[in-house]
Design a protein around this motif. Sequence first.
Motif, PDB file in Angstrom:
ATOM      1  N   LEU A 258       0.899  -1.235  -0.001  1.00 41.27           N
ATOM      2  CA  LEU A 258      -0.114   0.065  -0.047  1.00 41.27           C
ATOM      3  C   LEU A 258       0.905   1.216  -0.096  1.00 41.27           C
ATOM      4  O   LEU A 258       0.395   2.171  -0.602  1.00 41.27           O
ATOM      5  N   LEU A 259       2.147   1.222   0.752  1.00 35.90           N
ATOM      6  CA  LEU A 259       2.774   2.358   1.024  1.00 35.90           C
ATOM      7  C   LEU A 259       3.949   2.476  -0.358  1.00 35.90           C
ATOM      8  O   LEU A 259       4.669   3.667  -0.534  1.00 35.90           O
ATOM      9  N   GLY A 260       3.823   1.558  -1.142  1.00 37.48           N
ATOM     10  CA  GLY A 260       4.846   1.289  -2.281  1.00 37.48           C
ATOM     11  C   GLY A 260       6.280   1.240  -1.760  1.00 37.48           C
ATOM     12  O   GLY A 260       7.292   1.559  -2.364  1.00 37.48           O
ATOM     13  N   VAL A 261       6.472   0.488  -0.753  1.00 35.71           N
ATOM     14  CA  VAL A 261       7.846   0.317  -0.006  1.00 35.71           C
ATOM     15  C   VAL A 261       8.467  -0.909  -0.878  1.00 35.71           C
ATOM     16  O   VAL A 261       7.792  -2.154  -0.976  1.00 35.71           O
ATOM     17  N   ASP A 262       9.643  -0.947  -1.294  1.00 36.81           N
ATOM     18  CA  ASP A 262      10.465  -2.091  -1.815  1.00 36.81           C
ATOM     19  C   ASP A 262      10.330  -3.220  -0.795  1.00 36.81           C
ATOM     20  O   ASP A 262      10.895  -2.983   0.541  1.00 36.81           O
ATOM     21  N   PRO A 263       9.950  -4.554  -1.277  1.00 37.75           N
ATOM     22  CA  PRO A 263       9.976  -5.604  -0.540  1.00 37.75           C
ATOM     23  C   PRO A 263      11.409  -5.939   0.396  1.00 37.75           C
ATOM     24  O   PRO A 263      11.458  -6.637   1.320  1.00 37.75           O
ATOM     25  N   ALA A 264      12.411  -5.414  -0.668  1.00 40.32           N
ATOM     26  CA  ALA A 264      13.704  -5.505   0.136  1.00 40.32           C
ATOM     27  C   ALA A 264      13.751  -5.037   1.479  1.00 40.32           C
ATOM     28  O   ALA A 264      14.962  -5.147   2.183  1.00 40.32           O
TER      29      ALA A 264
END
Length: 423
Positions: free
Chosen positions: A170-176
């Motif tokens: 939802l926040l667009g944060v990279d899974p890394a």
Amino acid sequence: MDARPGAAEDRAAAPEPYRLDPAGGCPHAVNARLRAHGAVAPVTLPGDIEGMVVLGHDALRDFLADPDVAKGPQHFAALAEGRIPEGWPLRTFATVPGMTTADGADHRRLRTLVSSAFTARRVEALRPRVETVTKGLLDGLAEAAASGDGVADLRRHYALPLPLGVICELLGVDPAHQDRLHHLSSLVVATDTEPARAVAANRELVALLGAIAAAKAEAPGDDLTSALIAARDEGGDRLAQPELIGTLLLMIIAGHETTLNLVTNAVRALCGHREQLDLVLAGAATWADAVEETLRWDSPVSYFPFRYPTRDLTVDGTLIPRGTPVLAGYSAAGRDTDAHGPDADRFDLTRTDRAKHLSLGHGPHYCLGAPLARMEAAVALEALFTRFPELDLAVPEAGLTRHAGFVGNSVRALPVRPGRAAR
């Protein structure tokens, strides 16, 4: 000054403050001890800071909605007096800029910026994605069990990655970044983190969120972080940079820690009460019923910091002086016999008042992500027990290690034996 008749006698008879254990532990025995003295009890917080906890359901409901109770750190007397050091383990709860420490118009402004992402319609639109993620995580749980003599940590392989992955998406944060974000947020919310380590974790978390925001500013997307950055860059007073970082911190921590504990506690409860699980599997109760009863019976948050009376306030016959840091005793309120009857300690999906709980808050600061947490937990439970109807704990409940700290309420790991998958 409390002008109530008998107020002096009440204070004279007040129990000695209970020293909350920073290492945490099961809250229910402590709650019963505190509740024996009334709906409000004095406690000693880390650093010998005097505080209070509101434990009774009705008293807590009224306290959370009282206009003379605030969240802003300027109302925290010990903080204003310089008695709260930088490494105090609860300092972030008190001082992080954002909606959890804002009141009135500021709170409404900040809440409005993110509320559209958590409407019932938007949450329901996420259901297919949550179901897809859940299916993949169940494959991983099965693989982990196969390589671990039939045992896998459900918290690590299932209850954690689902809500963390969804909120980061939802926040667009990279899974890394996900593992590091969880590690740092765990240190921030734990009440037993050593001061120097707490300071370092806070700084690293703020720096990481700042880097994530900077990357989004360079390459905006269709996500909540980009929308918040646009609000910041529009000028005016919609969102300041510290509020942006504070909002991201809140979304990350609240967006996964609560649901992580909720799913973990629900699985523990259902495995420990097989007759209740059988009701759901037979269609006599729903997975939503299981979620609500878990929220009541074993709240994912035990003592949530902080609220401060803006004047001397009497709550259920107990004086709470102005500026006192007050904890919301959600786990205690859920088992209050005055609200839930003499069998409040019993986990029962047929209970008619199971939704009458405060575990997701009440009043203006009611949990914004409540619809998402409920949906994720219900989907996770249904998928888990549909695929693995024989799933059970691999160790006795008494052998599980409790969550670090007295804010969150759960266990650190949940070893399970999934058993045979349904055909």
